[in-house]
Design an enzyme around this catalytic site. Structure first.
Site, short mmCIF file in Angstrom:
data_model
loop_
_atom_site.label_atom_id
_atom_site.label_comp_id
_atom_site.label_asym_id
_atom_site.label_seq_id
_atom_site.Cartn_x
_atom_site.Cartn_y
_atom_site.Cartn_z
CB THR A 7 -5.14 -13.19 0.24
OG1 THR A 7 -3.91 -12.72 0.81
CG2 THR A 7 -6.27 -12.32 0.75
CG ASN A 9 -1.60 -9.51 3.03
OD1 ASN A 9 -2.21 -8.62 3.60
ND2 ASN A 9 -0.42 -9.34 2.49
CG ASP A 69 1.94 -14.52 -6.79
OD1 ASP A 69 1.87 -14.63 -5.56
OD2 ASP A 69 3.00 -14.70 -7.41
CG PHE A 152 0.03 -5.30 2.99
CD1 PHE A 152 -1.10 -4.63 2.55
CD2 PHE A 152 0.64 -6.19 2.10
CE1 PHE A 152 -1.62 -4.83 1.28
CE2 PHE A 152 0.13 -6.40 0.83
CZ PHE A 152 -1.01 -5.72 0.42
N GLY A 153 3.48 -5.09 3.66
CA GLY A 153 4.54 -5.46 2.73
C GLY A 153 5.54 -4.33 2.50
P1 IMP Z 1 1.91 -12.25 -2.41
O1 IMP Z 1 1.24 -11.77 -3.63
O2 IMP Z 1 0.96 -12.32 -1.26
O3 IMP Z 1 2.68 -13.53 -2.65
O4 IMP Z 1 2.95 -11.13 -1.98
C1 IMP Z 1 4.32 -11.15 -2.30
C2 IMP Z 1 5.07 -10.12 -1.50
O5 IMP Z 1 4.77 -8.82 -2.00
C3 IMP Z 1 4.76 -10.09 -0.01
O6 IMP Z 1 5.96 -9.76 0.66
C4 IMP Z 1 3.76 -8.97 0.12
O7 IMP Z 1 3.81 -8.36 1.40
C5 IMP Z 1 4.24 -8.02 -0.97
N1 IMP Z 1 3.10 -7.26 -1.51
C6 IMP Z 1 2.06 -7.74 -2.24
N2 IMP Z 1 1.22 -6.74 -2.54
C7 IMP Z 1 1.74 -5.61 -2.00
C8 IMP Z 1 1.29 -4.26 -1.96
O8 IMP Z 1 0.23 -3.88 -2.47
N3 IMP Z 1 2.09 -3.41 -1.32
C9 IMP Z 1 3.28 -3.77 -0.72
N4 IMP Z 1 3.73 -5.02 -0.71
C10 IMP Z 1 2.95 -5.94 -1.35
#
Ligand code: IMP
Length: 195
Positions: A7, A9, A69, A152-153
């Site tokens: 990641t 992130n 993911d 985040f997110g």
């Molecule tokens: P990815 O797993 O990094 O592809 O994340 C997909 C989307 O979900 C992104 O917009 C992330 O910010 C959001 N996301 C993933 N995990 C979390 C979490 O634990 N809390 C809030 N948003 C999340």
């Protein structure tokens, strides 16, 4: 053990580092690699994307790799944004853009119908290529406006069932006690017989 967590992130990396700190594992993120390979997350499932990242990074680095993911499924939206959670509001969407789009779509939806869940799929591949898979889910509801400054997110608009604080208002340690990511990682550690 040296582990590459797939990641870039910073929020995700901080959570997983905290979870694995008691085991003494040295967790690197993609930003610690000099030339991280470009990986397009175009699979139709969370597991497909997690596996794609894990396989590509083990191939590129020879390290043990953990990939996750995650997505948010909202009941009133038939499960959207789901696998499209990262780019919900467009190709270069920020977290704030995605939250604003979701709140807009739910503007006329009542509290009882704002149920949602995070789903996290994790794949671990050791340097010999042996693979373990696990998933974790966290259910709750989408608030009408963001609350909190941490995380985040979608954290600021997600209130887990049984909690009074959004995921953004909880500390990392508190989020790690209940989160989808923690449950998935517990499944991986159990598959690896790590206590
Ligand atoms: P990815 O797993 O990094 O592809 O994340 C997909 C989307 O979900 C992104 O917009 C992330 O910010 C959001 N996301 C993933 N995990 C979390 C979490 O634990 N809390 C809030 N948003 C999340």
């Amino acid at each position: 053990m040296k582990l590459l967590f797939a990641t870039s992130n910073a929020g995700k990396l901080a959570e997983v580092r905290k979870m694995l700190a008691p085991l003494g594992w040295d967790v690197m993120g993609l930003k610690d690699l000099e030339n991280p390979p470009e990986i397009v997350e175009d699979a139709e499932t969370f597991l497909g994307n997690a596996r794609k990242k894990a396989l590509a990074l083990r191939e590129a680095t020879g390290l043990a790799v953990l990939a996750d993911d995650t997505g948010l499924s909202v009941e009133a939206l038939g499960g959207r944004p789901g696998v499209r959670s990262a780019r919900y509001a467009g190709e270069n969407a920020t977290d704030a853009d995605n939250n604003a789009k979701l709140l807009g779509e739910l503007a006329t939806v009542s509290d009882e119908k704002r149920g949602a869940a995070f789903e996290c799929w994790m794949v671990f591949i050791d340097p010999s290529g042996k693979e373990s898979v696990a998933s974790g889910k966290l259910s709750g509801r989408i608030l009408k406006e963001p609350r909190g400054a941490g995380g985040f997110g979608y954290d600021p608009i997600f209130l887990p069932y049984g909690e009074e604080k959004t995921l953004s208002e909880l500390s990392i340690e508190e989020k790690n006690l209940i989160s989808h990511r923690k449950k998935a990682l517990a499944g991986i550690l159990s598959a690896l017989s790590v206590k």
